[in-house]
Design a protein around this motif. Structure first.
Motif, PDB file in Angstrom:
ATOM      1  N   TYR A 161       0.770   5.171   0.898  1.00 38.45           N
ATOM      2  CA  TYR A 161       0.001   6.221   1.561  1.00 38.45           C
ATOM      3  C   TYR A 161       0.488   7.607   1.164  1.00 38.45           C
ATOM      4  CZ  TYR A 161      -1.509   2.365   4.533  1.00 38.45           C
ATOM      5  OH  TYR A 161      -2.020   1.188   4.990  1.00 38.45           O
ATOM      6  N   GLU A 217      -2.937   2.964   8.238  1.00 43.08           N
ATOM      7  CA  GLU A 217      -3.659   4.229   8.070  1.00 43.08           C
ATOM      8  C   GLU A 217      -4.382   4.704   9.312  1.00 43.08           C
ATOM      9  OE1 GLU A 217      -4.385   1.434   6.551  1.00 43.08           O
ATOM     10  OE2 GLU A 217      -6.520   0.992   6.684  1.00 43.08           O
ATOM     11  N   GLN A 263       1.157   9.952  -1.644  1.00 37.29           N
ATOM     12  CA  GLN A 263       0.732   9.987  -3.039  1.00 37.29           C
ATOM     13  C   GLN A 263       1.544  10.996  -3.830  1.00 37.29           C
ATOM     14  OE1 GLN A 263      -1.307   7.689  -3.778  1.00 37.29           O
ATOM     15  NE2 GLN A 263      -2.132   7.175  -1.767  1.00 37.29           N
ATOM     16  N   ARG A 293      -4.053  16.098  -0.776  1.00 34.05           N
ATOM     17  CA  ARG A 293      -4.146  14.658  -0.520  1.00 34.05           C
ATOM     18  C   ARG A 293      -2.815  13.947  -0.686  1.00 34.05           C
ATOM     19  NH1 ARG A 293     -10.078  12.767  -0.854  1.00 34.05           N
ATOM     20  NH2 ARG A 293     -11.012  14.748  -0.395  1.00 34.05           N
ATOM     21  N   SER A 300      -2.789  10.011   1.804  1.00 35.12           N
ATOM     22  CA  SER A 300      -4.178   9.578   1.833  1.00 35.12           C
ATOM     23  C   SER A 300      -4.253   8.072   1.615  1.00 35.12           C
ATOM     24  CB  SER A 300      -4.974  10.306   0.758  1.00 35.12           C
ATOM     25  OG  SER A 300      -4.388  10.085  -0.502  1.00 35.12           O
ATOM     26  N   TYR A 301      -5.425   7.533   1.926  1.00 36.85           N
ATOM     27  CA  TYR A 301      -5.632   6.109   1.760  1.00 36.85           C
ATOM     28  C   TYR A 301      -7.005   5.901   1.159  1.00 36.85           C
ATOM     29  CZ  TYR A 301      -6.289   1.200   2.964  1.00 36.85           C
ATOM     30  OH  TYR A 301      -6.542  -0.134   2.916  1.00 36.85           O
ATOM     31  N   LYS A 302      -7.072   5.233   0.038  1.00 41.25           N
ATOM     32  CA  LYS A 302      -8.319   5.027  -0.699  1.00 41.25           C
ATOM     33  C   LYS A 302      -9.054   6.358  -0.884  1.00 41.25           C
ATOM     34  CE  LYS A 302      -9.030   0.224   0.579  1.00 41.25           C
ATOM     35  NZ  LYS A 302      -9.685  -0.699   1.502  1.00 41.25           N
ATOM     36  N   GLY A 303      -8.320   7.373  -1.242  1.00 42.77           N
ATOM     37  CA  GLY A 303      -8.931   8.672  -1.524  1.00 42.77           C
ATOM     38  C   GLY A 303      -9.227   9.507  -0.295  1.00 42.77           C
ATOM     39  N   GLN A 304      -9.140   8.923   0.901  1.00 43.33           N
ATOM     40  CA  GLN A 304      -9.412   9.685   2.126  1.00 43.33           C
ATOM     41  C   GLN A 304      -8.091  10.167   2.718  1.00 43.33           C
ATOM     42  OE1 GLN A 304     -12.065  10.678   3.581  1.00 43.33           O
ATOM     43  NE2 GLN A 304     -13.645   9.585   2.446  1.00 43.33           N
ATOM     44  N   THR A 355       0.834  -1.206   0.000  1.00 41.55           N
ATOM     45  CA  THR A 355       0.000   0.000   0.000  1.00 41.55           C
ATOM     46  C   THR A 355       0.868   1.255   0.000  1.00 41.55           C
ATOM     47  OG1 THR A 355      -1.141  -1.291   1.663  1.00 41.55           O
ATOM     48  CG2 THR A 355      -2.136   0.815   1.035  1.00 41.55           C
TER      49      THR A 355
END
Lengths: 312, 405
Positions: free
Chosen positions: A12, A38, A14, A58, A61-65, A10
């Motif tokens: 985080y 996260e 970006q 962002r 971020s993680y999965k857009g959050q 993953t």
């Protein structure tokens, strides 16, 4: 390939983010988040990191959050985080990891009292100090983490810094905190292990990250990793851990690489003459011997393990 | 329950009754008894939250800011140098819109060192955006702390309750400590929009936060804050009405005392208001038509209420227990500002008295002197009229003097 396989895949941190080319800190943030996951809230005083992760919005971020992040005054990261952690506990969140993430200025200098006090109270968080050995966010001014002999914009040539770097690790270890460790990005396995070890503990955990800064130290951007490695190999930045202030673990036996290899590539040391390099070397050796001595003296390990290095 | 307690203890009882989840304070004279008593409550198990000892005032405030960001009700207290040391955090709490309640025990700032009473420490924080209330009695301190939570939480802004060092902090009075159930009725548990129900929501509360970076720039943020501050006066009035319904007593942001037919009025705040009430009664007996306006709320400044209270008077005196060096009294300036905006050709003379600095007593005689001076002299000779004993460095005069400038 073996090294890569232990890393979570993953990402985080970006792209794009606003770190300079060759920034050691951006790599540290990436490794750190991979290791910790996260469920985290960063508490960030002003510094390079707060810019990297804040703008654009962002960058972490993680999965857009976006990942939890609180800004705080320069000198208050440790206390702010302590309050936030207690607050979370009181409103019923016991899971989130709180991580004050501060530079050497916010840790060694302006926030030092707060860091020391939080350590003394054994507040429950992982304090990360990313050390680029000067105030790089404001454009390279001296901090008490700047090594003796380095030039900065407030110690310009021909008057380089004349004081030794503050030994933050030993100071904090003397607070008898559960865990303190040094780490650098050139040793990802060691880095991951220490972050995860810290995550598994309670109380005040201190991680001292060495993050080379091509802009301030004036070296070619492709040298970041190399310098991180050289700092360990030449004993400038030894990798070690301290548990409860009395168990010292030296992680890496330095290679027999001359200190000049580390110094010569950096513009901030380019003015050093042979005598000054010798002095630098002497100080580095002294500290290494001192750490070794502490390791032998303080460790509560059985006789047969003394003097050996673990955690390869 | 009636109990004889000091002002500090009243503040601590007030805080206890509000059930804060986190109390964090650092001792400073004359405030020390507040954290001491709260930690006693904590030790006895009366205070259900956490009591945290920290290493400085800046850390005390930082700690409660962090905790408030997480959604907890918090309390802290300080005084003078401590408040000044908190200055960065004071701005932070407002920018982050955190309903923190802070009790400040008024004391002058050094040098020279002085441990008694003066309002300059908190008044000089007027531009931070904290709501400020000044108390007259120990009962009022306790009640104001409870009201402060109500107001702070409904407008999500931090609130400062100020009480006079020594005069209130150390002197004991009979105080009615209300039942916990009654307070719970008035002040329900902290249900906040800041509540930390997922880890992303706090973003909105982060100063200069990246998500808001584009939509709301700093100036918009300040504009909203300014608009909001102006609604706080209504909130304070409303909360006070509600408080009266629950407890049978209340304190208006601007209180008029014997003002109905008063030709001249005195405006002041803090513990000396009580003394002034006595002087007003005395002068009324002598046939003077004088009145008193008590300024309880200082920030946001209740302009309309002050104008209303001062409207149509012949003369107005403001007695300041504070000083903006070179300018005069801080409240005096605020009052003049409020009056001049209202009527451009405002001609009512306003007399600015400075008294009681560094804990000097604002005595019955002094207030009486000031009022008589105001009635007699026309117009005021100077913007600043010194009221009290001032050592004359040239001659050997050392007496109660008036109008030394």
């Amino acid at each position: 390939m073996k090294i890569l396989s232990i890393f979570p895949e993953t990402e985080y941190l970006q792209s794009p983010h606003t770190a300079c080319t060759g920034c050691g800190l951006s790599v540290a943030i990436r490794y750190f988040l991979k290791a910790i996951g996260e469920k985290i809230v960063f508490v960030m005083p002003p510094g390079c990191a707060s810019v990297i992760v804040n703008i654009p919005k962002r960058a972490i971020s993680y999965k857009g959050q976006p990942i939890g992040l609180l800004a705080c005054p320069f000198g208050a990261a440790a206390t702010f985080a302590a309050g936030f952690k207690t607050g979370l506990t009181m409103v019923g969140d016991l899971e989130t990891v709180v991580v004050p993430w501060a530079g050497d200025g916010a840790t060694f200098d302006i926030g030092f009292g707060a860091v020391s006090a939080a350590a003394e109270r054994n507040e429950d968080f992982i304090y990360v100090c990313y050390d680029n050995e000067a105030y790089m966010n404001t454009g390279n001014q001296r901090s008490s983490a700047t090594p003796k002999g380095a030039t900065t914009y407030t110690n310009p040539f021909p008057v380089p810094k004349n004081e030794h770097k503050k030994d933050i690790m030993l100071i904090l270890a003397d607070h008898n905190i559960p865990y303190a460790a040094t780490m650098t990005i050139a040793y990802p396995r060691d880095f991951m292990r220490k972050v995860q070890k810290a995550k598994g503990m309670k109380g005040f955990r201190f991680l001292h990250m060495f993050t080379p800064c091509p802009t301030g130290w004036r070296f070619p951007t492709e040298w970041t990793m190399k310098l991180s490695r050289l700092a360990v190999q030449t004993k400038v930045f030894p990798l070690f851990e301290v548990e409860n202030g009395n168990r010292f673990i030296l992680n890496k036996e330095p290679a027999r690489i001359p200190l000049e290899e580390y110094l010569k590539v950096q513009g901030r040391f380019s003015h050093l003459n042979n005598q000054e390099i010798e002095e630098f070397k002497e100080k580095v050796e002294q500290r290494w011997e001192w750490l070794k001595w502490l390791g032998n003296y303080k460790n509560n390990r059985p006789e047969e393990h003394r003097g050996k290095y673990d955690g390869e | 329950m009636l109990k004889v307690i000091t002002g500090n203890e009243a503040a601590a009882y007030g805080a206890l009754l509000c059930r804060p989840k986190i109390v964090c304070a650092y001792p400073i004279t004359p405030q020390s008894r507040i954290p001491e008593l709260l930690s006693e409550f904590h030790a006895e198990g009366l205070l259900k939250g956490e009591f945290i000892n920290v290493e400085s005032e800046m850390s005390a405030l930082s700690y409660v800011i962090g905790a408030a960001q997480a959604g907890a009700r918090v309390f802290t207290a300080t005084s003078s140098q401590g408040l000044a040391w908190m200055h960065e955090g004071l701005h932070w709490a407002v920018g982050a819109r955190l309903p923190i309640v802070l009790v400040n025990v008024n004391r002058p700032l050094a040098p020279p060192w002085n441990l008694t009473c003066e309002h300059t420490d908190s008044l000089s924080q007027r531009d931070t955006g904290w709501l400020q209330f000044y108390c007259e009695s120990n009962q009022e301190i306790l009640d104001t702390v409870i009201q402060a939570y109500k107001i702070a939480e409904s407008v999500t802004l931090p609130c400062m309750v100020c009480l006079d060092g020594v005069y209130l902090s150390y002197f004991a009075e009979s105080v009615d400590i209300p039942d916990q159930s009654k307070v719970d009725e008035y002040l329900p548990p902290f249900e906040t929009t800041l509540a930390y129900d997922n880890r992303f929501r706090m973003f909105r509360r982060t100063p200069a936060e990246p998500l808001d970076y584009e939509q709301y720039d700093y100036m918009t943020n300040r504009y909203q804050l300014h608009k909001l501050e102006n609604t706080c006066i209504d909130t304070a009035l409303h909360s006070n009405e509600e408080f009266k319904l629950h407890f049978g007593r209340g304190y208006d942001p601007v209180e008029e005392y014997k003002c109905e037919d008063a030709e001249v009025v005195v405006l002041m705040s803090g513990s000396a208001v009580g003394t002034c009430r006595y002087v007003i009664d005395m002068l009324r007996d002598d046939g003077y038509r004088v009145g008193l306006v008590k300024l309880k709320m200082f920030r946001p400044f209740p302009k309309e209420l002050v104008r209303k209270a001062l409207h149509g008077r012949e003369k107005i005196a403001v007695i300041d227990r504070d000083l903006s060096p070179g300018e005069g009294g801080i409240i005096y300036q605020e009052v003049k500002g409020a009056l001049n905006i209202n009527t451009r050709n405002h001609t009512t003379p306003v007399y600015g008295f400075i008294s009681g600095l560094g804990g000097a007593d604002i005595s019955v005689e002094l207030i009486k002197k000031a009022i008589l001076y105001m009635i007699k002299e026309d117009p005021p000779e100077d913007e600043v009229i010194w009221l009290g004993k001032i050592k004359n460095v040239r001659a050997d005069q050392d007496e109660n003097t008036i109008n030394i400038s």
